[in-house]
Design an enzyme around this catalytic site. Structure first.
Site, PDB file in Angstrom:
ATOM      1  N   ASP A 103     -56.729 -13.428 -46.820  1.00  0.00           N
ATOM      2  CA  ASP A 103     -58.058 -13.896 -46.448  1.00  0.00           C
ATOM      3  C   ASP A 103     -58.586 -14.804 -47.572  1.00  0.00           C
ATOM      4  OD1 ASP A 103     -60.451 -13.384 -44.473  1.00  0.00           O
ATOM      5  OD2 ASP A 103     -61.306 -12.963 -46.446  1.00  0.00           O
ATOM      6  N   TYR A 210     -69.035 -17.692 -49.053  1.00  0.00           N
ATOM      7  CA  TYR A 210     -69.192 -18.524 -47.855  1.00  0.00           C
ATOM      8  C   TYR A 210     -70.259 -19.574 -48.057  1.00  0.00           C
ATOM      9  CZ  TYR A 210     -66.359 -15.100 -45.302  1.00  0.00           C
ATOM     10  OH  TYR A 210     -65.342 -14.295 -44.876  1.00  0.00           O
ATOM     11  N   HIS A 266     -55.798  -9.406 -38.334  1.00  0.00           N
ATOM     12  CA  HIS A 266     -56.109  -9.988 -39.630  1.00  0.00           C
ATOM     13  C   HIS A 266     -55.786  -9.019 -40.767  1.00  0.00           C
ATOM     14  CE1 HIS A 266     -58.259 -12.811 -42.234  1.00  0.00           C
ATOM     15  NE2 HIS A 266     -58.911 -11.788 -42.765  1.00  0.00           N
TER      16      HIS A 266
END
Length: 286
Positions: A103, A210, A266
């Site tokens: 990730d 982010y 994921h």
């Protein structure tokens, strides 16, 4: 987990909490977690690598768990995240490191290998495309827009923190499937994650990875090129990232391998640890 030791390392202007295992004179393998995990996300990979003779180093990355959480999104641009790991590598070794990332940890690993390849021996990325490929492909691939919509929500001030913390971190718990999958995660595992998320400033720092995309340009200054050999491992049922991003990474950066794992999401390193560990070990032994 009794063979793991912990220490705090000064790197790139911050103090980073680091777990380590294995012989200190073994080849250095640095494992980088993603959102919303911490060093513990690699719990299924640390001992097998250490037993195989690697010096395994697994940090809480900047903003996570017990590592420093500098205030302001400018501290979370991709170059800063990369330089944290360069400092870690040079602290533990005079040579290159094997870098394995999942990730966001994989994004840092890709960026490190692409822009400072002198620090990387081999790269293994897990369910993360090369950032420049993601930047190039996503605007022209509508199926990925919906998958990435949460990133836009994370740009808002304060509201994401409230949403993620409510009901004892239910959203984050559900995102990984902690409480829902007792065969994979014990009650102790769940508690460890929630303790990490509950540390002062942690949620904001985690979200700032982010938020910094808009000023640090995830992959914006990095060409789609990568001189380091790599293996990309990808759980087929990833709800956040399309398989097209994996395929495009392999197509546009041909000096590596792409391996899909069926019946995995994921979180493939939790769901299929034996397969992931085999793929890591087999690749590193070449």
């Amino acid at each position: 987990m009794n063979d793991i030791t912990f220490q705090f390392i000064e790197t790139n202007g911050i103090t980073m909490h680091v777990a380590s295992a294995g012989p200190k004179d073994g080849p250095l393998a640095v494992l980088l977690h993603g959102f919303p995990e911490f060093w513990y996300g690699w719990k299924n990979q640390i001992k097998p690598l250490a037993d195989a003779g690697y010096h395994v180093v697994v940090p809480d990355q900047r903003g996570y768990n017990l590592s420093d959480k500098p205030v302001g999104i400018g501290h979370y641009v991709i170059d800063a995240l990369r330089d944290d790991i360069i400092g870690l590598i040079t602290h533990f070794s005079l040579e290159k490191a094997i870098v394995i990332g999942h990730d966001w940890g994989g994004a840092v690993a890709w960026h490190l290998a692409s822009t400072r390849p002198q620090y990387v021996e081999k790269l293994i990325a897990v369910n993360i495309p090369h950032p420049a490929v993601m930047r190039k492909v996503t605007p022209f691939y509508p199926p990925q827009w919906k998958k990435s919509s949460y990133i836009a929500f994370f740009q808002l001030p304060e509201k994401p923190e409230r949403r993620l913390s409510e009901d004892n971190y239910r959203v984050l718990d559900h995102a990984i499937g902690l409480s829902e999958r007792p065969s994979l995660f014990s009650c102790e595992d769940v508690q460890k994650y929630k303790e990490a998320w509950g540390r002062k400033g942690a949620l904001t720092a985690m979200l700032n990875w982010y938020r910094a995309i808009r000023i640090g340009g995830l992959g914006s200054a990095v060409p789609i090129a990568m001189p380091i050999p790599y293996r990309l491992i990808w759980g087929m049922n990833d709800r956040a990232l399309s398989k097209k991003l994996a395929k495009e990474t392999k197509r546009q950066i041909p000096n590596g391998e792409l391996i899909f794992i069926d019946d995995a999401s994921h979180w493939v390193n939790h769901e299929k640890p034996d397969i992931v560990n085999h793929l890591i070990h087999e690749y590193l032994q070449r």
